[in-house]
Design a protein around this motif. Structure first.
Motif, PDB file in Angstrom:
ATOM      1  N   ALA A  31       0.857  -1.150   0.024  1.00 48.57           N
ATOM      2  CA  ALA A  31       0.014   0.195   0.044  1.00 48.57           C
ATOM      3  C   ALA A  31       0.896   1.167  -0.080  1.00 48.57           C
ATOM      4  O   ALA A  31       2.069   1.211   0.574  1.00 48.57           O
ATOM      5  CB  ALA A  31      -1.003  -0.021   1.134  1.00 48.57           C
ATOM      6  N   LEU A  32       0.263   2.219  -0.618  1.00 51.43           N
ATOM      7  CA  LEU A  32       0.987   3.772  -0.456  1.00 51.43           C
ATOM      8  C   LEU A  32       1.195   3.943   0.821  1.00 51.43           C
ATOM      9  O   LEU A  32       0.339   3.801   1.895  1.00 51.43           O
ATOM     10  CB  LEU A  32       0.320   4.754  -1.496  1.00 51.43           C
ATOM     11  N   GLN A  33       2.296   4.839   1.188  1.00 49.50           N
ATOM     12  CA  GLN A  33       2.643   5.231   2.690  1.00 49.50           C
ATOM     13  C   GLN A  33       1.403   6.145   3.324  1.00 49.50           C
ATOM     14  O   GLN A  33       0.810   5.908   3.983  1.00 49.50           O
ATOM     15  CB  GLN A  33       3.931   6.237   2.567  1.00 49.50           C
ATOM     16  N   GLU A  34       0.680   6.866   2.233  1.00 49.47           N
ATOM     17  CA  GLU A  34      -0.499   7.461   2.734  1.00 49.47           C
ATOM     18  C   GLU A  34      -1.522   6.847   3.262  1.00 49.47           C
ATOM     19  O   GLU A  34      -2.545   7.098   4.127  1.00 49.47           O
ATOM     20  CB  GLU A  34      -0.985   8.524   1.685  1.00 49.47           C
ATOM     21  N   VAL A  35      -1.845   5.616   2.425  1.00 47.67           N
ATOM     22  CA  VAL A  35      -2.536   4.718   2.909  1.00 47.67           C
ATOM     23  C   VAL A  35      -2.365   3.961   4.213  1.00 47.67           C
ATOM     24  O   VAL A  35      -3.340   3.871   5.042  1.00 47.67           O
ATOM     25  CB  VAL A  35      -3.013   3.549   1.599  1.00 47.67           C
ATOM     26  N   LYS A  41      -3.701   5.985  11.767  1.00 44.84           N
ATOM     27  CA  LYS A  41      -4.373   6.717  12.371  1.00 44.84           C
ATOM     28  C   LYS A  41      -5.788   6.206  12.809  1.00 44.84           C
ATOM     29  O   LYS A  41      -6.048   6.613  14.016  1.00 44.84           O
ATOM     30  CB  LYS A  41      -4.525   8.036  11.444  1.00 44.84           C
ATOM     31  N   PHE A  42      -6.351   5.508  11.834  1.00 48.58           N
ATOM     32  CA  PHE A  42      -7.741   4.832  12.454  1.00 48.58           C
ATOM     33  C   PHE A  42      -7.413   4.094  13.598  1.00 48.58           C
ATOM     34  O   PHE A  42      -8.238   4.228  14.562  1.00 48.58           O
ATOM     35  CB  PHE A  42      -8.046   4.115  11.124  1.00 48.58           C
ATOM     36  N   ASN A  43      -6.178   3.175  13.706  1.00 43.31           N
ATOM     37  CA  ASN A  43      -6.082   2.356  14.667  1.00 43.31           C
ATOM     38  C   ASN A  43      -5.771   2.925  15.997  1.00 43.31           C
ATOM     39  O   ASN A  43      -6.296   2.641  17.043  1.00 43.31           O
ATOM     40  CB  ASN A  43      -4.924   1.182  14.356  1.00 43.31           C
ATOM     41  N   MET A 144       1.046  13.489  23.379  1.00 48.61           N
ATOM     42  CA  MET A 144       0.064  14.413  23.044  1.00 48.61           C
ATOM     43  C   MET A 144      -1.188  14.437  24.088  1.00 48.61           C
ATOM     44  O   MET A 144      -2.353  14.784  23.761  1.00 48.61           O
ATOM     45  CB  MET A 144      -0.245  14.529  21.907  1.00 48.61           C
ATOM     46  N   ARG A 145      -1.341  13.387  25.169  1.00 49.22           N
ATOM     47  CA  ARG A 145      -2.153  13.047  26.136  1.00 49.22           C
ATOM     48  C   ARG A 145      -3.578  12.667  25.294  1.00 49.22           C
ATOM     49  O   ARG A 145      -4.554  13.053  25.423  1.00 49.22           O
ATOM     50  CB  ARG A 145      -2.482  14.341  26.808  1.00 49.22           C
ATOM     51  N   ASN A 146      -3.285  11.613  24.326  1.00 47.75           N
ATOM     52  CA  ASN A 146      -4.533  11.182  23.743  1.00 47.75           C
ATOM     53  C   ASN A 146      -5.292  11.975  22.763  1.00 47.75           C
ATOM     54  O   ASN A 146      -6.312  11.676  22.354  1.00 47.75           O
ATOM     55  CB  ASN A 146      -5.479  10.703  24.654  1.00 47.75           C
ATOM     56  N   THR A 147      -4.317  13.153  22.322  1.00 48.27           N
ATOM     57  CA  THR A 147      -4.925  13.913  21.037  1.00 48.27           C
ATOM     58  C   THR A 147      -4.921  13.046  20.087  1.00 48.27           C
ATOM     59  O   THR A 147      -4.034  12.470  19.828  1.00 48.27           O
ATOM     60  CB  THR A 147      -4.193  15.336  20.970  1.00 48.27           C
ATOM     61  N   PRO A 148      -5.905  13.016  18.840  1.00 47.57           N
ATOM     62  CA  PRO A 148      -5.862  12.377  17.700  1.00 47.57           C
ATOM     63  C   PRO A 148      -4.883  12.680  16.818  1.00 47.57           C
ATOM     64  O   PRO A 148      -4.237  13.852  17.047  1.00 47.57           O
ATOM     65  CB  PRO A 148      -7.182  12.953  17.034  1.00 47.57           C
ATOM     66  N   LEU A 149      -4.113  11.769  16.172  1.00 45.91           N
ATOM     67  CA  LEU A 149      -3.162  12.010  15.391  1.00 45.91           C
ATOM     68  C   LEU A 149      -3.602  12.883  14.432  1.00 45.91           C
ATOM     69  O   LEU A 149      -4.736  13.094  13.959  1.00 45.91           O
ATOM     70  CB  LEU A 149      -2.532  10.660  14.596  1.00 45.91           C
ATOM     71  N   PRO A 150      -2.273  13.708  13.717  1.00 48.39           N
ATOM     72  CA  PRO A 150      -2.653  14.714  12.625  1.00 48.39           C
ATOM     73  C   PRO A 150      -3.478  13.877  11.488  1.00 48.39           C
ATOM     74  O   PRO A 150      -3.351  12.715  11.262  1.00 48.39           O
ATOM     75  CB  PRO A 150      -1.286  14.946  12.348  1.00 48.39           C
ATOM     76  N   SER A 151      -4.157  14.742  10.586  1.00 47.32           N
ATOM     77  CA  SER A 151      -4.968  13.941   9.577  1.00 47.32           C
ATOM     78  C   SER A 151      -4.219  13.486   8.381  1.00 47.32           C
ATOM     79  O   SER A 151      -4.556  12.730   7.467  1.00 47.32           O
ATOM     80  CB  SER A 151      -6.039  15.066   8.826  1.00 47.32           C
ATOM     81  N   SER A 152      -2.848  13.970   8.385  1.00 46.48           N
ATOM     82  CA  SER A 152      -1.955  13.540   7.097  1.00 46.48           C
ATOM     83  C   SER A 152      -0.744  12.870   7.532  1.00 46.48           C
ATOM     84  O   SER A 152      -0.397  13.310   8.631  1.00 46.48           O
ATOM     85  CB  SER A 152      -1.860  15.014   6.107  1.00 46.48           C
ATOM     86  N   LEU A 153      -0.216  12.329   6.514  1.00 44.86           N
ATOM     87  CA  LEU A 153       1.162  11.816   7.051  1.00 44.86           C
ATOM     88  C   LEU A 153       1.958  12.797   7.005  1.00 44.86           C
ATOM     89  O   LEU A 153       2.963  12.868   8.024  1.00 44.86           O
ATOM     90  CB  LEU A 153       1.744  10.872   5.687  1.00 44.86           C
ATOM     91  N   GLY A 154       2.326  13.984   6.298  1.00 41.97           N
ATOM     92  CA  GLY A 154       3.295  15.117   6.515  1.00 41.97           C
ATOM     93  C   GLY A 154       3.084  15.623   7.887  1.00 41.97           C
ATOM     94  O   GLY A 154       4.120  16.043   8.178  1.00 41.97           O
ATOM     95  N   GLY A 155       1.699  15.839   8.435  1.00 38.39           N
ATOM     96  CA  GLY A 155       1.405  16.648   9.660  1.00 38.39           C
ATOM     97  C   GLY A 155       2.125  15.574  10.711  1.00 38.39           C
ATOM     98  O   GLY A 155       2.615  15.968  11.563  1.00 38.39           O
TER      99      GLY A 155
END
Length: 208
Positions: A31-35, A41-43, A144-155
């Motif tokens: 799979a592509l890195q972005e995928v 992030k989902f997991n 980050m105290r359970n803050t959701p991960l950034p929305s993009s791989l770059g972030g």
């Protein structure tokens, strides 16, 4: 934590590994890195870190008298949190006591506060992992105290660079080294090729 802060001044290389409740969604190997990041992030956003271990050394591989620390966290409850049964069964067979963690484990918020201060006071720490995409994901989530991960791989990668600064993934590095099968090997096989002895660690438990 005070011991770790003192250790990192002379032994700033930190090899780390995590244990977590499995994969709710998995990416194909090609799979592509972005995928792959979308699945990470989902997991990571939906699952909780169970355990993290650190082992410290200097640039020559020398270790302090006590070099390895293991933290079991107290907020994963299999009665109400998401997990993959096969992963929990494997961790249980290898000695992780989920009920004991709930009673006596470390609060991840307290851990984050202490460990962030250690990193601020020791900005030259170097982080070492093996195939550590998920290890980095769970470490970043905890810091980050359970803050959701950034929305993009770059972030996400930018956050890793800002927070951890220096990260070395040994599996990735092995792709470019002669005699290491182009990186297509596990950690135990890598250790065998490089004549690194596998040691059994004995942990003592002390209050935070």
């Amino acid at each position: 934590m005070l011991e770790i802060e003192m250790i990192t001044k002379n032994y700033p290389y930190c090899a780390f590994d995590t244990e977590f409740p499995g994969f709710l969604r998995s990416s194909p190997r090609d799979a592509l890195q972005e995928v792959r990041y979308e699945d990470l992030k989902f997991n990571v956003d939906r699952l909780k870190l169970i355990q993290i271990g650190f082992s410290f050394s200097d640039k020559n591989g020398n270790k302090p008298p006590v070099s390895t620390y293991q933290f079991n966290f107290n907020d994963f409850d299999p009665r109400k949190d998401a997990y993959v049964s096969a992963s929990i069964d494997l961790l249980t067979r290898n000695g992780i006591d989920m009920e004991k963690n709930l009673r006596e484990g470390v609060d991840p918020g307290i851990f984050s506060g202490w460990f962030t201060q250690i990193m601020i006071r020791n900005p030259n720490m170097k982080w070492i992992t093996f195939h550590g995409f998920y290890d980095l994901g769970y470490l970043m989530k905890t810091l980050m105290r359970n803050t959701p991960l950034p929305s993009s791989l770059g972030g996400f990668l930018k956050g890793v660079r800002v927070t951890l600064r220096n990260v070395y993934d040994v599996k990735y590095m092995s792709r470019f080294c002669n005699g290491l099968l182009g990186g297509k090997l596990g950690l135990e096989r890598l250790g065998s090729i490089m004549n690194v002895e596998r040691l059994q660690c004995i942990f003592t438990i002390s209050p935070l």
